[in-house]
Enzyme design. Sequence first.
Site, mmCIF file in Angstrom:
data_model
loop_
_atom_site.group_PDB
_atom_site.id
_atom_site.type_symbol
_atom_site.label_atom_id
_atom_site.label_comp_id
_atom_site.label_asym_id
_atom_site.label_seq_id
_atom_site.Cartn_x
_atom_site.Cartn_y
_atom_site.Cartn_z
ATOM 1 N N PRO A 10 0.792 -1.222 0.000
ATOM 2 C CA PRO A 10 0.000 0.000 0.000
ATOM 3 C C PRO A 10 0.830 1.281 0.000
ATOM 4 O O PRO A 10 1.880 1.350 0.650
ATOM 5 C CB PRO A 10 -0.823 -0.107 1.296
ATOM 6 C CG PRO A 10 -0.095 -1.087 2.139
ATOM 7 C CD PRO A 10 0.546 -2.052 1.184
ATOM 8 N N ASN A 11 0.343 2.221 -0.736
ATOM 9 C CA ASN A 11 0.880 3.590 -0.824
ATOM 10 C C ASN A 11 2.183 3.699 -1.611
ATOM 11 O O ASN A 11 2.671 4.806 -1.846
ATOM 12 C CB ASN A 11 1.047 4.209 0.575
ATOM 13 C CG ASN A 11 -0.274 4.299 1.306
ATOM 14 O OD1 ASN A 11 -1.214 4.868 0.762
ATOM 15 N ND2 ASN A 11 -0.374 3.720 2.484
ATOM 16 N N ARG A 18 5.193 11.098 -2.404
ATOM 17 C CA ARG A 18 4.917 10.755 -1.006
ATOM 18 C C ARG A 18 6.157 10.990 -0.148
ATOM 19 O O ARG A 18 7.172 10.302 -0.334
ATOM 20 C CB ARG A 18 4.541 9.276 -0.934
ATOM 21 C CG ARG A 18 4.332 8.741 0.457
ATOM 22 C CD ARG A 18 4.251 7.220 0.444
ATOM 23 N NE ARG A 18 4.029 6.718 1.783
ATOM 24 C CZ ARG A 18 4.199 5.466 2.149
ATOM 25 N NH1 ARG A 18 4.605 4.565 1.262
ATOM 26 N NH2 ARG A 18 3.991 5.103 3.384
ATOM 27 N N TYR A 23 11.251 8.896 1.443
ATOM 28 C CA TYR A 23 11.219 7.824 0.441
ATOM 29 C C TYR A 23 11.920 8.181 -0.874
ATOM 30 O O TYR A 23 11.986 7.342 -1.777
ATOM 31 C CB TYR A 23 9.765 7.429 0.168
ATOM 32 C CG TYR A 23 9.059 6.864 1.384
ATOM 33 C CD1 TYR A 23 9.530 5.708 2.013
ATOM 34 C CD2 TYR A 23 7.937 7.492 1.926
ATOM 35 C CE1 TYR A 23 8.898 5.185 3.123
ATOM 36 C CE2 TYR A 23 7.287 6.976 3.043
ATOM 37 C CZ TYR A 23 7.779 5.830 3.644
ATOM 38 O OH TYR A 23 7.153 5.311 4.752
ATOM 39 N N ASN A 74 8.230 -5.445 -0.867
ATOM 40 C CA ASN A 74 8.074 -4.287 0.009
ATOM 41 C C ASN A 74 6.592 -4.230 0.362
ATOM 42 O O ASN A 74 5.769 -3.763 -0.434
ATOM 43 C CB ASN A 74 8.520 -2.991 -0.668
ATOM 44 C CG ASN A 74 8.464 -1.814 0.301
ATOM 45 O OD1 ASN A 74 7.908 -1.930 1.406
ATOM 46 N ND2 ASN A 74 9.009 -0.675 -0.094
ATOM 47 N N ALA A 77 3.119 -0.714 4.842
ATOM 48 C CA ALA A 77 2.645 -0.770 6.234
ATOM 49 C C ALA A 77 2.152 -2.161 6.633
ATOM 50 O O ALA A 77 2.127 -2.479 7.831
ATOM 51 C CB ALA A 77 1.540 0.262 6.437
ATOM 52 N N GLU A 98 12.780 -9.358 1.893
ATOM 53 C CA GLU A 98 12.021 -8.195 2.371
ATOM 54 C C GLU A 98 12.846 -6.938 2.094
ATOM 55 O O GLU A 98 14.035 -6.900 2.432
ATOM 56 C CB GLU A 98 11.780 -8.340 3.881
ATOM 57 C CG GLU A 98 11.083 -7.142 4.500
ATOM 58 C CD GLU A 98 10.923 -7.289 6.024
ATOM 59 O OE1 GLU A 98 11.257 -8.365 6.585
ATOM 60 O OE2 GLU A 98 10.481 -6.304 6.640
ATOM 61 N N HIS A 100 12.836 -2.464 2.159
ATOM 62 C CA HIS A 100 12.225 -1.175 2.502
ATOM 63 C C HIS A 100 13.136 -0.069 2.009
ATOM 64 O O HIS A 100 14.368 -0.191 2.077
ATOM 65 C CB HIS A 100 12.030 -1.031 4.013
ATOM 66 C CG HIS A 100 11.140 -2.086 4.568
ATOM 67 N ND1 HIS A 100 9.775 -2.062 4.406
ATOM 68 C CD2 HIS A 100 11.418 -3.221 5.240
ATOM 69 C CE1 HIS A 100 9.255 -3.135 4.962
ATOM 70 N NE2 HIS A 100 10.228 -3.865 5.475
ATOM 71 N N ARG A 107 12.971 4.772 12.707
ATOM 72 C CA ARG A 107 11.726 5.557 12.650
ATOM 73 C C ARG A 107 10.844 5.244 13.866
ATOM 74 O O ARG A 107 11.339 4.790 14.886
ATOM 75 C CB ARG A 107 11.028 5.276 11.308
ATOM 76 C CG ARG A 107 11.919 5.646 10.098
ATOM 77 C CD ARG A 107 11.225 5.388 8.786
ATOM 78 N NE ARG A 107 10.022 6.228 8.646
ATOM 79 C CZ ARG A 107 9.061 5.996 7.748
ATOM 80 N NH1 ARG A 107 9.184 4.981 6.905
ATOM 81 N NH2 ARG A 107 8.010 6.779 7.682
#
Length: 148
Positions: A10-11, A18, A23, A74, A77, A98, A100, A107
Amino acid sequence: MKAVYVLNGPNLNLLGTREPATYGSETLADIETRLAATCARMGIALTFRQSNHEGDLVTWIQEAGAAEIPIILNAGAYTHTSIALHDAIRGAKAVCIEVHLSNTHARETFRHHSFISPVARGVILGFGSLSYDLALQALLSGADQPKS
Ligand code: DQA
């Protein structure tokens, strides 16, 4: 390795606009174009997808697992919330790296836990879009092979 799936949660369709300080300014299409060039050079079939829906990601993980195609994931969330994605990777015996863009450990604390990491072959995070290229390089170097 003959093929690879790159799955985005998502996103991640908003990359480019964004939170660029977190990012970066590249779009998901920019990342896809770069990975596609590497895959074309190496003779590897690339399937590159994004969805804002958890179930789509579950289906695609199952699809890749059944076809024995490694995944660069990725999960956005959903990384921090999704037992369904954890179960899909485990259940489909999918080889999954995985990734990111951001260093999630630097964070908010709610980003420190990943449901993906325990079922991932490895994790690459914090290098911006380069995280994807590094994951692809890892697979090209044999990271998809069973550990000896
Ligand atoms: C992300 C990190 C997640 O915490 C966040 O929800 C994202 C992007 C990353 O690539 O840095 O959507 O997966």
